[in-house]
Each structure stands twice: as structure tokens, then as C-alpha cells.
Design a protein around this motif. Structure first.
Motif, mmCIF file in Angstrom:
data_model
loop_
_atom_site.group_PDB
_atom_site.id
_atom_site.type_symbol
_atom_site.label_atom_id
_atom_site.label_comp_id
_atom_site.label_asym_id
_atom_site.label_seq_id
_atom_site.Cartn_x
_atom_site.Cartn_y
_atom_site.Cartn_z
ATOM 1 N N PRO A 181 -24.793 -35.801 -24.566
ATOM 2 C CA PRO A 181 -23.544 -36.440 -24.988
ATOM 3 C C PRO A 181 -22.337 -35.709 -24.409
ATOM 4 O O PRO A 181 -22.279 -34.481 -24.409
ATOM 5 N N THR A 182 -21.384 -36.469 -23.897
ATOM 6 C CA THR A 182 -20.124 -35.874 -23.464
ATOM 7 C C THR A 182 -19.275 -35.523 -24.677
ATOM 8 O O THR A 182 -18.601 -34.502 -24.715
ATOM 9 N N ILE A 183 -19.362 -36.387 -25.688
ATOM 10 C CA ILE A 183 -18.559 -36.246 -26.902
ATOM 11 C C ILE A 183 -19.479 -36.151 -28.108
ATOM 12 O O ILE A 183 -20.427 -36.934 -28.243
ATOM 13 N N ARG A 201 -14.108 -46.815 -28.110
ATOM 14 C CA ARG A 201 -13.181 -46.700 -26.984
ATOM 15 C C ARG A 201 -13.796 -45.858 -25.867
ATOM 16 O O ARG A 201 -13.735 -46.213 -24.678
ATOM 17 N N LEU A 202 -14.375 -44.729 -26.246
ATOM 18 C CA LEU A 202 -14.975 -43.845 -25.249
ATOM 19 C C LEU A 202 -16.106 -44.555 -24.516
ATOM 20 O O LEU A 202 -16.253 -44.431 -23.302
ATOM 21 N N GLN A 569 -7.195 -39.493 -22.459
ATOM 22 C CA GLN A 569 -7.037 -38.049 -22.269
ATOM 23 C C GLN A 569 -8.374 -37.381 -21.948
ATOM 24 O O GLN A 569 -8.453 -36.508 -21.076
ATOM 25 N N ILE A 570 -9.436 -37.803 -22.647
ATOM 26 C CA ILE A 570 -10.750 -37.218 -22.385
ATOM 27 C C ILE A 570 -11.269 -37.672 -21.016
ATOM 28 O O ILE A 570 -11.825 -36.873 -20.254
ATOM 29 N N ILE A 577 -8.219 -34.664 -13.536
ATOM 30 C CA ILE A 577 -6.900 -35.040 -13.024
ATOM 31 C C ILE A 577 -5.790 -34.608 -13.967
ATOM 32 O O ILE A 577 -4.636 -34.983 -13.780
ATOM 33 N N VAL A 578 -6.112 -33.831 -15.001
ATOM 34 C CA VAL A 578 -5.071 -33.348 -15.911
ATOM 35 C C VAL A 578 -4.409 -32.128 -15.290
ATOM 36 O O VAL A 578 -5.108 -31.159 -14.980
#
Length: 578
Positions: A181-183, A201-202, A569-570, A577-578
Motif C-alpha cells: 500500500p502507498t497509503i 479519491r486516492l 498533494q500525495i 514534483i513538490v
């Protein structure tokens, strides 16, 4: 003003604004605002939420250097286009408050150069002393990262080119999420809306999200609540949330919890999280941890003698059914939303006597007035809810509070005059200020600053108080409990068979400390929620102050809107790219 005039004013102003933006002239850009105008920016000029008031603050913000360029030039907003559809065509507006501010408002689209993104904005223009149209408020909002737009596709039946069913496809997706899992989206309140909407959303942005839910079924936090006599019944809402998780294909581990303090590794930029998943423990290493833990654990004060009370004693979070209290004397400590709902429940189920202990003043608004002043919006029927959310959030929150103080609250009080007069006569203490002399921000201000603590959205309890069916014990500190009731410091006593502590919830940061420990929590700002110095909500759907840690908190409306910003943002961090 005729529609063609509204359109002409908006077009001229927007073209001039684009000319300033396309040439990187932030001095000219700022000149399009009133001297006390507002810029609210969500992710267009920075990877954060910012609200700036006044020309100096807006100028300083846009001129800050990012990668060797002024922020304004670095972001490069271009291609401003006025929206002309029915709901968003330029229109007149008049704001509540004693100043009677009015002017022209409208929506527009634009592109962002760095990062490559699509944006959408909203303006409110009024005339300055010289008769020139200037921005009272300008809202700039990132919509999508180009090439990584949020998917809206739904697939049904057999997938083209693959002989698998929807069930097989979802099962394969869940296996991939569980493997890496990324999140990790941690929710503790029955698959709460904030956690589930964030996960959805993710997922639409192509990010693997695993939801950890302590209850046995999605939606249990709503199933276990008191049934309200107005709005959506708890059971129907719980079933909707449950079906939402299925419809959005969310991977949810039920009856699960974080078993030990998570550890973050700066070198790998990943968390190590031990999860108690049913009867086994699983170690996972997500890049991001999203805490959607509701409004904090129950706040349960302690008084001497509580253990001696021989009746039923519990916090309002654990109230389920008043039927078992038929014919009994009930005392509810607290005078806010939870207390009012529970009082109604006890009265409806035949409690002999119901008394509300009001220890401090309460901000009260009737549901009828809320619908007239806050919930009803001047849009045609059938307007998409996304449009309503966009328009609502285009208003800087701190400016909104100013409008409430300058007359907006006074108007809502006028609509509720009969209710308020009756409550005062019954001995109920009222307020609309967060602190004495700070100005009457009303119910909406209490929501933004205190998560609605100290408020009552009246759906019937006010009438019960006025009629004397719910009695009020006001302004007395509790001394101690006895076996048959509560004694107050003035020597008075309330006898009771049931005592409910409607005493609110602990701050979210206390829940965070119990989950993440002192080392991480001490690095974070002191609170989640409440408005910061610029009028944005502290740590909510925005950077928390710790890498890979996010907070998702709020109502359905807030979760719908800000879950997209959390996802962007995630995603930007995943794309580096942040």
C-alpha cells in the motif's frame, strides 16, 4: 444590472488579470485587488492552503522566491477563460453584514505552468473609491495534474479484452494494495466519511490505499448513534457508507487496529506499521499515513464519588437506546448537540424526569434558520454537488467570520428570536461569541474554531426545554457524585437513576499522541482543526509538519471537497514534483 453588463465587467477584469499573470507582473496582478481584498489559494502558488488579506501580504506571498524565481512567476498561471454556463455565468452578489457589500461574481478556468496542472478560480468584484472594479476575493484552486487526471470511469460486466468479472478484477486490485500500500488510511469511527472519501479519491488518482477500520462493519459509527427526528436516519446513512465502500472498490480491513507505535524512516521515506488484522499481526510499510480518526476520543471528566453512583453512568458517545430508561430520572451533563439529541431520546421513550446541566453558555441555531441562511444556496435545481462545494469554499474562512461578526450572525439571531427568548425564560444561557468581546461569529464560527463544541443545532430539544419537559440546571459546578445523584458546589442536588456525560471529545492531538507517541507528536503543531493566523484549518488535508503524515477530518461537505486536495498533494509527492 443587466446580464450583458455583468459579463462585460467580468471579461474586462479577467483579461487584464491574465495579462498581468502571463507577463509575470505580480505588482500589476496585485493591483487588481481592493486594498483590503483577499486571495485564497489551494495548491496553485504553493503546495499548501493559503489565505492572504491586504495588498502587502498578497504581494509578499507572490514575490517569495521558489527555485530562483518569484512564486508568482514560478507557478505561471495562464489561459484564463470565463465560465459562461448557467450556474457560473457572471452574476450579482450581496454579502451578509452591516456593510451591505455587493458586486459581480463569476468562475473561470486556467492552466498552471509548474507543475503542469489545470486550475479553476472564482472572483467577487466590487468598485473601489474611484469606481474601478477590483477583487474583494479571488480563489485559485488546483483541479488536476495534467496527465494524471482523476479517473471518473466505471466498468461493468466483463472487461473488454479480458475474460474476468468485476469481482475478479477487484480481488486482484485488493491483493496488490495489501502487498504494497502507498497509503495506510487509519479510521476508527465506523468507516467514517473522511477516511473513505480520502481512500476513494486516492484510488481514482491511481494510488493504492488500504483502510484500517476498528469496527466489524463499515458505517457502524452511524448505526450505533441515537436516531434523530430530522435529516437522514442513522441506519440509512450507515448503509450508504457501507455501500460507498463497495461501489468505490475500497480495500478495507475490518476489525483491525494499529498494534504498536508506527515508526518513520527518513532514509526510506516509509513507515513501519504493525496492524492487528483479525487474529493475526501484519507488518506493512506505507509511504503515507492518513489519520481519519474523527473528532477525538470521549472526554470523560472525573469527580469524587463517581464510583459510588448506583445507577447507569456513561459518556454520550456510548448512548444507544433510551428505552431501557423508561420511567427513570435522567441527568445529562452538558448542553450541546449530543446532549440535546439524547434529551429528546429520553423524553420520547418516557423517562420520568430529564434534566440538562448547562455549565457554560451555548450557541443555538434552529435547523430552520440553518436551512435559510447556510444550507440553502441560490442555484438551479440539479446543480452538481461539486459546484456547490466549489462555490462554498471559494470564500476565505477568516473573511467569512468577519461577515458573521459584522451582521450575519445578527440576522440569524433575528430569525430565531422566539426560540431564544423562550430558552432564556427557561433559564438556558446563550452566546454567539467564542470568547467575551471577540465578536458574534455564530454557529458557523464555532464549527470552524471548535468543531462545533458548545453549539446546539436545534431540531426539537429547544421546544422541550421551553415547555419544561427538559429541565435546566445552569451555571453550577459539580462538587461530587453520590449513590443516588449529583451534588453541586452550592449545596444543591439532582437525584438520578441515569447520568450521561455529554462532555465532548478530547483534542485530536491527544488521540494522535496515543497512536504515534511523544517523539513524533512533539514535532507537530499543537492542534488539528481551528483556524490558523491566515484563516485556514490547522493540519487538515494539508501538510502536517511531518513527512508522510496527514489528517483527514470534517463533515461530508469538507471531506468531499478537500479529499481531492489531499490526493493531489500525495500524488505530487509520488511524482516527485513538490
Amino acid at each position: 444590472m443587466a446580464s450583458e453588463d455583468l459579463h462585460a465587467i467580468s471579461t474586462v477584469w479577467l483579461k487584464s488579470l491574465e495579462a498581468a499573470s502571463s507577463t509575470g507582473d505580480f505588482t500589476s496582478f496585485v493591483g487588481h485587488f481592493l486594498s483590503d481584498g483577499w486571495l485564497r489559494d489551494l495548491l496553485c502558488f504553493s503546495w499548501n492552503f493559503r489565505s492572504l488579506s491586504g495588498l502587502d501580504k498578497i504581494h509578499r506571498f507572490l514575490s517569495e522566491v521558489v527555485d530562483g524565481k518569484p512564486r508568482f512567476e514560478h507557478s505561471g498561471l495562464r489561459n484564463f477563460k470565463l465560465e459562461d454556463c448557467t450556474a457560473n455565468a457572471p452574476s450579482p452578489f450581496k454579502l451578509p453584514g452591516s456593510q451591505g457589500i455587493e458586486g459581480v461574481q463569476g468562475a473561470f478556468t486556467f492552466t498552471i505552468t509548474k507543475p503542469a496542472a489545470l486550475g479553476r478560480g472564482f472572483f467577487r468584484l466590487t468598485q473601489d473609491a474611484d469606481g474601478k472594479w477590483k477583487a474583494l476575493t479571488l480563489f485559485t484552486n488546483m483541479q488536476d495534474l495534467i496527465g494524471h487526471e482523476e479517473s471518473s470511469a466505471d466498468q461493468h460486466g466483463l472487461y473488454e479484452g479480458r475474460k474476468i468479472t468485476w469481482e475478479e478484477d477487484v480481488e486482484a486490485k485488493f491483493r496488490a494494495i495489501e502487498a504494497d500500500p502507498t497509503i495506510l488510511n487509519r479510521t476508527k469511527v465506523g468507516g467514517g466519511q473522511s477516511g473513505l472519501m480520502s481512500a476513494a479519491r486516492l484510488g481514482r488518482l491511481g494510488i493504492r490505499a488500504l483502510v484500517i477500520e476498528k469496527n466489524a462493519r463499515v458505517g457502524d459509527s452511524w448505526r450505533q448513534r441515537t436516531t434523530f427526528p430530522k435529516y437522514i436516519p442513522k441506519g440509512k446513512l450507515a448503509h450508504f457508507i457501507d455501500s460507498y465502500a463497495v461501489d468505490q472498490e475500497l480495500c478495507v480491513w475490518l476489525s483491525s487496529s494499529i498494534a504498536s507505535t508506527p515508526v518513520y524512516s527518513p532514509s526510506s521515506a516509509r513507515w513501519t506499521v504493525e496492524v492487528q488484522h483479525g487474529d493475526r499481526k501484519v507488518i506493512i510499510h506505507p509511504k503515507h499515513l492518513v489519520l481519519a480518526t474523527g473528532y477525538g476520543s470521549p472526554r470523560i471528566p472525573t469527580w469524587n464519588g463517581m464510583e459510588e453512583f448506583q445507577g447507569a453512568l456513561y459518556h454520550s458517545d456510548f448512548h444507544r437506546d433510551a428505552e431501557q430508561s423508561r420511567g427513570k430520572r435522567v441527568v445529562i451533563v452538558g448542553a450541546g448537540n449530543a446532549s440535546s439529541d439524547i434529551c429528546e431520546d429520553f423524553v420520547a421513550h418516557g423517562a420520568t424526569e430529564v434534566t440538562m446541566v448547562q455549565r457554560s453558555a451555548t450557541c443555538v441555531m434552529s435547523s430552520t434558520t440553518a436551512e435559510k441562511t447556510y444550507l440553502n444556496v441560490p442555484f438551479p435545481d440539479g446543480t452538481p454537488v461539486e459546484e456547490l462545494d466549489f462555490r462554498s469554499n471559494s470564500m476565505p474562512k477568516a473573511f467569512f467570520m468577519q461577515l458573521k461578526i459584522s451582521g450575519g450572525t445578527e440576522y440569524s439571531k433575528m430569525l430565531d428570536k422566539e426560540l431564544h427568548d423562550g430558552l432564556r425564560k427557561a433559564g438556558f444561557n446563550l452566546t454567539w461569541e467564542l470568547s467575551p468581546g471577540s465578536g458574534e461569529v455564530g454557529l458557523e464560527g464555532f464549527v470552524l474554531d471548535r468543531q462545533a463544541s458548545g453549539t446546539m443545532l436545534d431540531i426539537g430539544c429547544g421546544k422541550l426545554i421551553i415547555e419544561g419537559r427538559v429541565k435546566i440546571k445552569r451555571g453550577q459546578d459539580i462538587s461530587h457524585f453520590e449513590k443516588d445523584g449529583i451534588t453541586f458546589k452550592d449545596g444543591s442536588k439532582l437525584s438520578a437513576d441515569v447520568i450521561v456525560l455529554a462532555t465532548g471529545n478530547e483534542p485530536i492531538m491527544k488521540t494522535t499522541r496515543s497512536l504515534l507517541g511523544n517523539e513524533i507528536t512533539d514535532r507537530l503543531p499543537s492542534k488539528v482543526w481551528g483556524l490558523d493566523s491566515e484563516g485556514e484549518l490547522n493540519q487538515t488535508y494539508r501538510p502536517s509538519g511531518h513527512p508522510g503524515l496527514w489528517f483527514a477530518v470534517g463533515s461530508f461537505q469538507m471531506s468531499r471537497f478537500y479529499s481531492k486536495h489531499l490526493g493531489l498533494q500525495i500524488l505530487a509527492r509520488e511524482l516527485d514534483i513538490v
